[in-house]
Enzyme design. Structure first.
Site, short mmCIF file in Angstrom:
data_model
loop_
_atom_site.label_atom_id
_atom_site.label_comp_id
_atom_site.label_asym_id
_atom_site.label_seq_id
_atom_site.Cartn_x
_atom_site.Cartn_y
_atom_site.Cartn_z
N ILE A 19 1.25 -0.87 0.18
CA ILE A 19 -0.17 -0.18 0.27
C ILE A 19 1.29 1.32 0.01
O ILE A 19 0.55 2.06 -0.51
CB ILE A 19 -1.42 0.10 0.94
CG1 ILE A 19 -2.02 -0.69 0.75
CG2 ILE A 19 -1.45 0.95 1.55
CD1 ILE A 19 -2.80 -1.34 2.07
N ASP A 64 13.50 2.57 10.03
CA ASP A 64 13.15 2.12 10.97
C ASP A 64 11.66 2.63 11.68
O ASP A 64 12.61 3.49 12.27
CB ASP A 64 14.47 0.76 11.84
CG ASP A 64 13.15 0.06 12.75
OD1 ASP A 64 11.73 -0.45 12.64
OD2 ASP A 64 13.69 -0.68 12.73
N SER A 151 -7.82 -0.67 9.57
CA SER A 151 -8.40 -1.02 9.27
C SER A 151 -9.99 -1.66 9.67
O SER A 151 -9.51 -1.13 10.50
CB SER A 151 -8.36 -3.10 8.95
OG SER A 151 -8.10 -3.45 9.55
N TYR A 163 -3.38 -7.61 15.80
CA TYR A 163 -3.97 -7.16 15.30
C TYR A 163 -5.21 -5.99 15.44
O TYR A 163 -4.83 -4.40 15.07
CB TYR A 163 -3.69 -8.15 14.15
CG TYR A 163 -4.49 -7.04 12.81
CD1 TYR A 163 -3.93 -6.78 12.01
CD2 TYR A 163 -5.73 -7.00 12.46
CE1 TYR A 163 -3.80 -6.18 10.82
CE2 TYR A 163 -5.95 -6.61 11.34
CZ TYR A 163 -5.15 -5.99 10.58
OH TYR A 163 -6.15 -5.78 9.92
N LYS A 167 -4.77 -1.87 15.53
CA LYS A 167 -5.94 -1.40 14.64
C LYS A 167 -7.10 -0.50 15.49
O LYS A 167 -6.95 0.80 14.98
CB LYS A 167 -6.46 -2.14 13.37
CG LYS A 167 -6.06 -2.67 12.15
CD LYS A 167 -4.80 -2.15 11.81
CE LYS A 167 -3.97 -2.96 10.57
NZ LYS A 167 -2.43 -1.13 10.59
N THR A 198 -1.78 -6.64 -2.09
CA THR A 198 -0.05 -6.16 -2.35
C THR A 198 0.39 -8.05 -2.68
O THR A 198 0.02 -8.98 -2.91
CB THR A 198 -0.40 -5.88 -1.00
OG1 THR A 198 -0.58 -7.33 0.05
CG2 THR A 198 -0.80 -5.26 0.02
#
Length: 313
Positions: A19, A64, A151, A163, A167, A198
């Site tokens: 993305i 980074d 997301s 996750y 998010k 992706t």
């Protein structure tokens, strides 16, 4: 060709692929000067060359984003080279996809506790660092846009615990930053892409084992009509050139909503799949998939229903 962002300065983190790469390409195509970050200079240079062939300027910077010292150095470089100007920051860098694929179907107590860092250090943590240093350039200028890539996993369970928590925190990061930035004329939004083609997911979907997993098999059928990585870039360009962007600040903005708002199509000419349409939602509900084909595409799930469904009270 029109260059609506000519003269503007942007930073896109995690732009060596996926993305981030798609966003960088579209920003350069719109005429902007774009600083792209990643951990490998060779891949960044390839993206920079491709982006500059479309227009604008592209500057590769090894960074980074989980390391504050490297983030600080990035924004010091932008400050020095662009006389303090920064118009758009896209917090996209994310290193958790491979970990998510490797730990699929495992509960949080069955995985190393360090998975939290694997998923959220280059992600939520880095997004906060970049927002701090990016805002220090935007606030004195009285304008700017920060985009946090998030997301729908912030609303309902998706993949694993780290996750979803990460998010949800990304959406809250955008909302709270927007609250403090609004009086300075700086906007901050959370962008939800749909399913995106992706490079890493394309590679994974090509594996034979995917056909043995019923969940992944269903995902693969949706993947064929998924968004390209550059659709997110078209969304960012539309937001960055919207004179009324402050009215959207603090909000969660699904890519399908932005496609409707700004009349966007994907770069290959396809209409953007509306994952908030009733037909799309029902196609993923066991026993109701047959009903999806009978519903017109313009019927959408009302936002108040989503709010009720995801309410924690």
């Amino acid at each position: 060709m029109a260059a609506p962002m000519n003269g503007q300065v942007c930073v896109v983190t995690g732009a060596s692929r996926g993305i981030g790469r798609g966003i960088a390409l579209q920003l350069c195509k719109a005429g902007a000067t774009v600083y792209i970050t990643g951990r490998h200079l060779d891949t960044l240079r390839v993206v920079a060359q491709e982006a500059q062939s479309l227009g604008g300027q592209c500057v590769p910077v090894v960074c980074d984003s989980s390391q504050e010292s490297e983030v600080r150095s990035l924004f010091e470089q932008v400050d020095r080279e662009q006389q303090g100007r920064l118009d758009v920051l896209v917090n996209n860098a994310y290193a958790g996809v491979q970990t998510i694929l490797n730990t699929r179907n495992k509960a949080f107590w069955e995985t190393p506790a360090s998975m939290w860092d694997d998923i959220n250090n280059v992600g939520l943590r880095g997004h906060y660092f970049c927002s701090v240093y990016g805002a220090r350039l935007m606030v004195p200028a009285g304008q700017g846009l920060i985009v946090v890539i998030s997301s729908p996993g912030s609303l309902q369970y998706m993949f694993n615990v780290p996750y979803g928590v990460g998010k949800a925190a990304c959406d809250k990061l955008a909302a709270d930053c927007a609250h403090e930035l609004r009086r300075h004329g700086v906007s901050c939004v959370s962008l939800w892409p749909g399913i995106v083609q992706t490079e890493l997911l394309k590679e994974h979907m090509a594996k034979e084992e995917v056909l043995q997993d019923p969940v992944l098999k269903q995902f693969k059928s949706a993947f064929s009509s998924a968004e390209t990585t550059e659709l997110s870039g078209k969304c960012v360009v539309a937001l960055a050139t919207d004179p009324n962007i402050l009215s959207l600040s603090g909000k969660v903005l699904p890519s399908c909503d932005l496609a409707r708002r700004y009349g966007l199509r994907d770069v290959d000419g396809r209409p953007v799949q509306d994952y908030l349409s009733l037909s799309s939602v029902l196609s993923h509900v066991s026993g109701l998939g047959w009903l999806a084909s009978y519903l017109p595409s313009f019927l959408r799930v009302p936002k108040w229903i989503i709010a009720l469904y995801t309410s924690k009270f």
